[in-house]
Design a protein around this motif. Structure first.
Motif: not given
Length: 348
Positions: A153-159, A162-163, A170-174, A338-339
């Motif tokens: 239940e995170w928002s697209a912006q929050q995800i 996080a990414w 250089d870590l693992v994203g959700p 993303t850019l």
């Protein structure tokens, strides 16, 4: 049973899975849980979901003891749990490094397992920097307490944020999000998250395919069965919000479509969720083996969902989110994020 990759990861989960919410610790004990879990496994289910908050931790204890007594090989199953609500203290909830680490260790102790396959952040925590949460989830993975992490239940912006942190450090994203998804709740899955499937390979393990039982039709006569979740004291408020005339009319309108296909309403509703190509697994719930057996038959309904049938369903519910003709502010933020990540990868 079909098995799908969880997003872009190599982890394979059963298209239908089983969750402990409501039932374990509230309605079922260990003996009953063993019977249900074995029934699921006999039907090909390999993914079992839990959370630290379910029955105040008792759900994890019951699932862990049941699996141990069943003697299952740990590598044969995929187990997930979720961290956010761990207790009454100020540091017993949220997504601080302290609670993620302590909460995960406590969950593993209750489950009597060395690790979970997937660990979710059960809700977003606006009081904790996302970077702290991302670092803490990676610490858990590095310790071997979880193999993958995701959100619920995170928002697209929050995800996206996080990414962005994960890529920068250089870590693992959700890899996965766990949203509510059914014929009555569709916006996040079908609209808000659209850029995330391509940009991050986000997988979905969706919950409440039957809208807490509303889409089974069992509440349409105005009665609340004594063995249903809406009969539980702590679910009466949800019942009052869910059992409204407009919703019940829509469920009644779905009945002729199900009858024409020769299937129960519940199977049609679950199949509709599973048919979405972005959904890796649909989490089901049940308190009886007969319910599990019926739920599993939903997989046979998916091929019956032709474009014509889907259009009939849309006509009844009229709940399909409108896709914007142009990018919304949120989608622009996702694309912009993303850019930035791509430019950092290229060293610009």
């Amino acid at each position: 049973m079909q098995y799908k990759n969880l997003g872009r990861s190599g982890l394979k989960v059963s298209q239908l899975s089983y969750g402990a919410w409501v039932s374990f610790g509230n309605q079922l004990d260990v003996k009953e849980a063993k019977s249900l879990l074995q029934c699921c496994k006999d039907n090909g289910v390999n993914f079992f979901d839990n959370a630290e908050v379910y029955a105040n931790g008792r759900a994890e204890e019951i699932m862990g003891q049941a699996i141990r007594e069943l003697g299952w090989k740990r590598s044969d199953i995929v187990v997930s749990t979720k961290i956010f609500w761990g207790g009454p203290g100020p540091n017993d909830k949220g997504l601080s490094r302290k609670h993620i680490v302590e909460g995960t260790k406590a969950s593993l102790k209750r489950l009597d397992m060395d690790y979970v396959d997937v660990l979710y952040c059960h809700r977003p925590d606006t009081q904790t920097p996302i970077e702290e949460t991302v670092r803490a989830m990676n610490y858990v993975i590095d310790k071997g307490w979880a193999f993958y992490w995701g959100t619920s239940e995170w928002s697209a912006q929050q995800i996206t944020e996080a990414w962005g942190v994960a890529e920068r450090l250089d870590l693992v994203g959700p890899i996965v999000e766990q949203p509510e998804y059914n014929l009555l709740t569709r916006h996040k899955v079908e609209s808000e998250y659209l850029p995330l499937y391509t940009n991050y390979g986000l997988g979905l393990t969706t919950w409440s395919p039957l809208a807490s039982g509303v889409l089974t039709g069992k509440y349409n006569k105005g009665n609340i069965p004594s063995d249903s979740r809406f009969a539980l004291e702590n679910f009466k408020n949800l019942a009052n919000r869910s059992l409204i005339d407009d919703v019940l009319r829509k469920v009644n309108g779905l009945k002729p479509i199900a009858d024409e296909l020769g299937v129960p309403l519940a199977q049609l509703a679950i199949a509709w969720c599973a048919a979405n190509p972005n959904v890796s697994s649909v989490i089901t719930g049940a308190t009886k083996e007969s319910q599990i057996q019926e739920n599993m038959k939903a997989l046979d309904v998916i091929p019956l969902l032709t474009p014509a049938v889907m259009e009939k369903i849309e006509t009844v519910f009229q709940s399909k989110p409108k896709r914007p003709d142009s990018y919304s502010t949120l989608q622009l933020l996702v694309v912009f994020g993303t850019l930035i990540i791509v430019e950092r990868r290229l060293g610009r």
